[in-house]
Write an enzyme that holds these catalytic residues in place. Structure first.
Site, mmCIF file in Angstrom:
data_model
loop_
_atom_site.group_PDB
_atom_site.id
_atom_site.type_symbol
_atom_site.label_atom_id
_atom_site.label_comp_id
_atom_site.label_asym_id
_atom_site.label_seq_id
_atom_site.Cartn_x
_atom_site.Cartn_y
_atom_site.Cartn_z
ATOM 1 N N ASP A 107 53.148 39.115 -0.550
ATOM 2 C CA ASP A 107 52.455 38.870 -1.822
ATOM 3 C C ASP A 107 51.750 37.517 -1.826
ATOM 4 O O ASP A 107 50.639 37.383 -2.340
ATOM 5 C CB ASP A 107 53.425 38.967 -2.997
ATOM 6 C CG ASP A 107 53.808 40.405 -3.318
ATOM 7 O OD1 ASP A 107 53.126 41.340 -2.852
ATOM 8 O OD2 ASP A 107 54.797 40.607 -4.050
ATOM 9 N N LYS B 248 52.579 55.190 -12.253
ATOM 10 C CA LYS B 248 53.963 54.708 -12.270
ATOM 11 C C LYS B 248 54.502 54.730 -13.692
ATOM 12 O O LYS B 248 53.810 54.349 -14.634
ATOM 13 C CB LYS B 248 54.035 53.262 -11.770
ATOM 14 C CG LYS B 248 53.537 53.041 -10.379
ATOM 15 C CD LYS B 248 53.512 51.561 -10.023
ATOM 16 C CE LYS B 248 52.925 51.350 -8.643
ATOM 17 N NZ LYS B 248 52.847 49.934 -8.301
ATOM 18 N N HIS C 191 50.613 45.069 -7.361
ATOM 19 C CA HIS C 191 50.531 46.188 -6.429
ATOM 20 C C HIS C 191 49.871 47.394 -7.078
ATOM 21 O O HIS C 191 50.027 47.640 -8.264
ATOM 22 C CB HIS C 191 51.934 46.606 -5.967
ATOM 23 C CG HIS C 191 52.696 45.509 -5.295
ATOM 24 N ND1 HIS C 191 54.056 45.390 -5.378
ATOM 25 C CD2 HIS C 191 52.279 44.477 -4.513
ATOM 26 C CE1 HIS C 191 54.461 44.337 -4.684
ATOM 27 N NE2 HIS C 191 53.402 43.760 -4.153
ATOM 28 N N TYR D 31 61.031 52.576 -10.683
ATOM 29 C CA TYR D 31 59.669 53.116 -10.660
ATOM 30 C C TYR D 31 59.763 54.618 -10.424
ATOM 31 O O TYR D 31 60.237 55.045 -9.370
ATOM 32 C CB TYR D 31 58.870 52.560 -9.484
ATOM 33 C CG TYR D 31 58.689 51.075 -9.410
ATOM 34 C CD1 TYR D 31 57.566 50.474 -9.962
ATOM 35 C CD2 TYR D 31 59.606 50.273 -8.750
ATOM 36 C CE1 TYR D 31 57.375 49.115 -9.850
ATOM 37 C CE2 TYR D 31 59.428 48.913 -8.641
ATOM 38 C CZ TYR D 31 58.304 48.339 -9.201
ATOM 39 O OH TYR D 31 58.120 46.992 -9.099
ATOM 40 N N GLN E 108 58.547 60.588 -6.459
ATOM 41 C CA GLN E 108 59.440 59.639 -5.786
ATOM 42 C C GLN E 108 59.988 58.696 -6.842
ATOM 43 O O GLN E 108 59.300 58.383 -7.820
ATOM 44 C CB GLN E 108 58.661 58.873 -4.719
ATOM 45 C CG GLN E 108 59.488 57.943 -3.868
ATOM 46 C CD GLN E 108 58.680 57.384 -2.698
ATOM 47 O OE1 GLN E 108 57.868 58.076 -2.091
ATOM 48 N NE2 GLN E 108 58.916 56.123 -2.380
#
Length: 193
Positions: free
Chosen positions: A169, A72, A62, A132, A47
């Site tokens: 967050d 990532k 995260h 990302y 992705q």
């Protein structure tokens, strides 16, 4: 490209070798064969995500629970940002250690964040865009969020004003709360999550 170890095991900074000429610049941003040789882990993109932020926007910390896990490959494609990775793997010799990297579109520098390691960034410019490339698709309910302003982490965001931060967050648990809830990944004896 130059692939350098970070203080967090399994995380790397990747600086491309740029080839300039009268037309502009060309460089390879990511090569899976070189990345796999450096990390010892195959990275297969599943992705690609983009995030666009105003100056002084703070996003993170995260990660994704294991399983499914998510590595990532992070690149700033417009503007500039202060990128921070944090080792969230219980049992890691570098648990809670972090590394700061300045990423900007001009340099093409990227970071590789392995499974179990947290990631966040502060936008240093208006309209900063981060890309990302991730190793797994989004699975609802697997996100690990840690408050980026957790005093125990003491991350050096060095924001000259109060950062713009999402409610999610801002209300995320501290590292201690996440550990007590059992949501942080554990490093196996083999050195992987």
């Amino acid at each position: 490209m130059l692939i350098e170890d970070m203080v967090v095991p399994g995380a790397f900074v990747i600086t491309p070798r740029q080839i300039p000429d009268e037309r502009g610049t060309f460089y390879e941003a990511m090569r899976d064969d070189l990345l796999e040789k450096a990390t010892g882990v195959a990275f297969r993109p599943r992705q690609i995500n983009y995030s666009v932020s105003k100056r002084h926007t703070l996003r993170g910390i995260h990660s994704v629970s294991i399983p499914p896990g998510q590595a990532k490959f992070v690149t700033c494609v417009r503007g500039a940002l202060r990128d921070i990775v944090v080792d969230l793997r219980i049992g890691s010799p570098t648990f809670l250690r972090h590394q700061v990297n300045e990423l900007d579109a001009e340099s093409g520098r990227s970071v590789y964040v392995p499974e179990g390691v947290g990631h966040g960034f502060l936008a240093l410019t208006d309209d900063a865009c981060i890309c990302y490339v991730v190793s797994s698709t989004y699975v609802p309910g697997t996100q690990i969020d840690i408050n980026p302003l957790d005093p125990e982490l003491g991350l050096p965001w060095n924001c000259p004003e109060i950062p713009l931060i999402s409610d999610k967050d801002a209300k995320a648990p501290t590292v201690a709360e996440a550990a007590a809830a059992g949501i942080l990944p554990r490093l196996s004896k083999a050195g992987t999550p």
